[in-house]
Scaffold this motif. Structure first.
Motif, mmCIF file in Angstrom:
data_model
loop_
_atom_site.group_PDB
_atom_site.id
_atom_site.type_symbol
_atom_site.label_atom_id
_atom_site.label_comp_id
_atom_site.label_asym_id
_atom_site.label_seq_id
_atom_site.Cartn_x
_atom_site.Cartn_y
_atom_site.Cartn_z
ATOM 1 N N LEU A 38 10.164 24.735 -0.201
ATOM 2 C CA LEU A 38 11.235 24.870 0.771
ATOM 3 C C LEU A 38 12.583 25.061 0.086
ATOM 4 C CD1 LEU A 38 10.249 22.153 3.417
ATOM 5 C CD2 LEU A 38 9.816 24.609 3.460
ATOM 6 N N ILE A 39 12.845 24.255 -0.944
ATOM 7 C CA ILE A 39 14.118 24.380 -1.664
ATOM 8 C C ILE A 39 14.196 25.734 -2.363
ATOM 9 C CG2 ILE A 39 15.549 23.378 -3.460
ATOM 10 C CD1 ILE A 39 14.294 20.699 -2.864
ATOM 11 N N GLN A 40 13.094 26.164 -2.943
ATOM 12 C CA GLN A 40 13.083 27.447 -3.637
ATOM 13 C C GLN A 40 13.340 28.591 -2.660
ATOM 14 O OE1 GLN A 40 9.702 28.060 -6.228
ATOM 15 N NE2 GLN A 40 9.721 30.253 -5.885
ATOM 16 N N ASP A 41 12.676 28.569 -1.505
ATOM 17 C CA ASP A 41 12.899 29.612 -0.503
ATOM 18 C C ASP A 41 14.336 29.606 0.001
ATOM 19 O OD1 ASP A 41 10.275 30.305 -0.781
ATOM 20 O OD2 ASP A 41 9.578 29.295 1.039
ATOM 21 N N MET A 42 14.902 28.419 0.184
ATOM 22 C CA MET A 42 16.283 28.330 0.653
ATOM 23 C C MET A 42 17.240 28.898 -0.395
ATOM 24 S SD MET A 42 18.339 24.977 2.037
ATOM 25 C CE MET A 42 18.166 24.132 0.454
ATOM 26 N N ALA A 43 17.014 28.585 -1.673
ATOM 27 C CA ALA A 43 17.875 29.114 -2.732
ATOM 28 C C ALA A 43 17.763 30.638 -2.816
ATOM 29 C CB ALA A 43 17.495 28.478 -4.075
ATOM 30 N N ILE A 44 16.557 31.158 -2.688
ATOM 31 C CA ILE A 44 16.371 32.616 -2.732
ATOM 32 C C ILE A 44 17.071 33.279 -1.558
ATOM 33 C CG2 ILE A 44 14.638 34.435 -2.529
ATOM 34 C CD1 ILE A 44 12.745 32.666 -4.151
ATOM 35 N N ALA A 45 16.989 32.678 -0.378
ATOM 36 C CA ALA A 45 17.659 33.246 0.791
ATOM 37 C C ALA A 45 19.169 33.281 0.599
ATOM 38 C CB ALA A 45 17.294 32.434 2.034
ATOM 39 N N ILE A 46 19.732 32.211 0.016
ATOM 40 C CA ILE A 46 21.174 32.172 -0.234
ATOM 41 C C ILE A 46 21.577 33.251 -1.245
ATOM 42 C CG2 ILE A 46 23.027 30.769 -1.209
ATOM 43 C CD1 ILE A 46 21.651 28.314 -0.044
ATOM 44 N N ILE A 47 20.758 33.454 -2.279
ATOM 45 C CA ILE A 47 21.054 34.481 -3.281
ATOM 46 C C ILE A 47 21.037 35.869 -2.661
ATOM 47 C CG2 ILE A 47 20.183 35.595 -5.372
ATOM 48 C CD1 ILE A 47 19.198 32.809 -6.241
ATOM 49 N N TYR A 48 20.021 36.160 -1.861
ATOM 50 C CA TYR A 48 19.947 37.478 -1.223
ATOM 51 C C TYR A 48 21.116 37.688 -0.258
ATOM 52 C CZ TYR A 48 15.368 38.908 -2.998
ATOM 53 O OH TYR A 48 14.336 39.311 -3.803
ATOM 54 N N LEU A 49 21.505 36.624 0.460
ATOM 55 C CA LEU A 49 22.636 36.738 1.364
ATOM 56 C C LEU A 49 23.926 37.017 0.596
ATOM 57 C CD1 LEU A 49 23.861 36.501 4.193
ATOM 58 C CD2 LEU A 49 24.037 34.026 3.831
ATOM 59 N N GLY A 50 24.116 36.309 -0.525
ATOM 60 C CA GLY A 50 25.308 36.533 -1.334
ATOM 61 C C GLY A 50 25.350 37.938 -1.913
#
Length: 345
Positions: free
Chosen positions: A107-119
């Motif tokens: 879950l944490i990994q997916d959340m971090a990846i989503a934030i990176i793609y959004l940025g």
């Protein structure tokens, strides 16, 4: 355009970016370390080419404003930002794999990846296409509020799952017991739910929001050693020390329980009818509780026969009946009569 000094670097960045995408997909996800190294090499090569050409991907493009040159320039910057995102994501995945908890931290990994793609997406919109990011963020915030109101339950499960993951109350493979009686081994956690495999080999899907509201007993921590207590009533016809010896022989004869910590025989109570004994022992896994309990019950039956002990009636089946008063009374003292209270109407 073709004589421009920036045209060749832009072409080279596009070639490197496209080659990096092809190699990235060919390697697959089963070799994350080599995939990350290749990704870093391509990203470093693209960065060096842009630096030597004096092109800054984090500033709006002023080289070409229209035509084929503008297309190549924008695609080169988009590829650079994309490879930057993949390189950062590769480092994150390697970090979680080195911690040897890739599934628990999903879950944490997916959340971090989503934030990176959004940025990266916002960076491309602002730096490559020179669009006002602030207006876009404001509009996206309004849309996010609308979706949030429509998906309250789903978002509750998502944030509960993040909180449970950060709290590290359990991990994949742990055996847990909930306050509502649900018990099982955790086999999967995702954004919305946690899956338990019960002793009956059924999969129970628990929404994270419901799981976060319950008390969770982790039976696998600090280890899976589990204590079991079995109570038995022995007829009070023999000395308590003999009962203690027979029960100790039961525990010593068992092959499913562990001997460290040593099992214990506790004489809980005694009355005119029975001696109440509790056998306390440990098993090395929650999964062997039932076989170990069955073995102990079977050994109690056999050892009682060998030791000359008799099992007493359950306390619930005994009723106190006062002796009848009168000249024709056949019994002068109070007596105990065995009655099955479970069948009384």
């Amino acid at each position: 355009m073709f004589g421009d000094d920036n045209f060749v670097p832009v072409i080279l960045v596009n070639l490197l970016g496209t080659a990096g995408i092809v190699v990235w997909h060919i390697q697959g996800g089963n070799r994350p370390t080599s995939r990350l190294l290749v990704q870093i090499l391509f990203f470093t090569g693209m960065s060096l080419v842009l630096y030597m050409a004096g092109i800054a991907p984090h500033r709006p493009d002023g080289l070409y404003t229209q035509g084929f040159g503008a297309l190549l320039s924008k695609s080169a910057r988009i590829l650079w930002w994309t490879h930057l995102a993949w390189a950062i994501i590769g480092f994150i995945q390697i970090y979680f794999r080195l911690n040897r908890k890739p599934r628990e931290a999903r879950l944490i990994q997916d959340m971090a990846i989503a934030i990176i793609y959004l940025g990266v997406a916002l960076s491309v919109i602002g730096f490559v296409f020179d669009m006002p990011v602030g207006t876009l963020v404001t509009t996206s915030g309004v849309i996010a509020v609308i979706f949030g109101l429509a998906l309250q339950n789903t978002l509750g499960d998502v944030f509960s799952g993040i909180a449970l993951t950060l709290g590290r109350a359990y991990a994949i493979g742990d055996w847990i017991h909930l306050t509502d009686g649900t018990e099982g081994r955790i086999i999967e956690t995702n954004w919305r739910s946690t899956n338990l495999l019960t002793v009956t080999h059924n999969v129970v899907v628990l929404p994270n929001s419901i799981l976060a509201k319950q008390g969770v007993t982790n039976l696998s921590r600090p280890d899976e050693t589990h204590q079991i207590a079995v109570r038995v009533r022995i007829a009070a016809t023999q000395a308590p020390r003999l009962v203690d010896e027979v029960m100790r022989s039961v525990l010593q004869s068992s092959v499913l329980i562990i001997k460290n910590p040593p099992p214990v025989v506790v004489l809980k109570a005694i009355d005119a009818i029975a001696i109440e004994v509790e056998l306390q022992f440990h098993v090395d896994s929650v999964a062997v509780r039932t076989p170990a309990r069955n073995e102990i019950v079977d050994l109690i039956h056999d050892q009682c026969k060998v030791g000359g002990l008799s099992l007493a009636m359950p306390a619930e089946s005994l009723a106190f009946v006062p002796a009848p008063m009168g000249n024709n009374a056949a019994v002068s003292n109070d007596s105990f009569i065995s009655i099955d209270l479970g069948r009384r109407r």
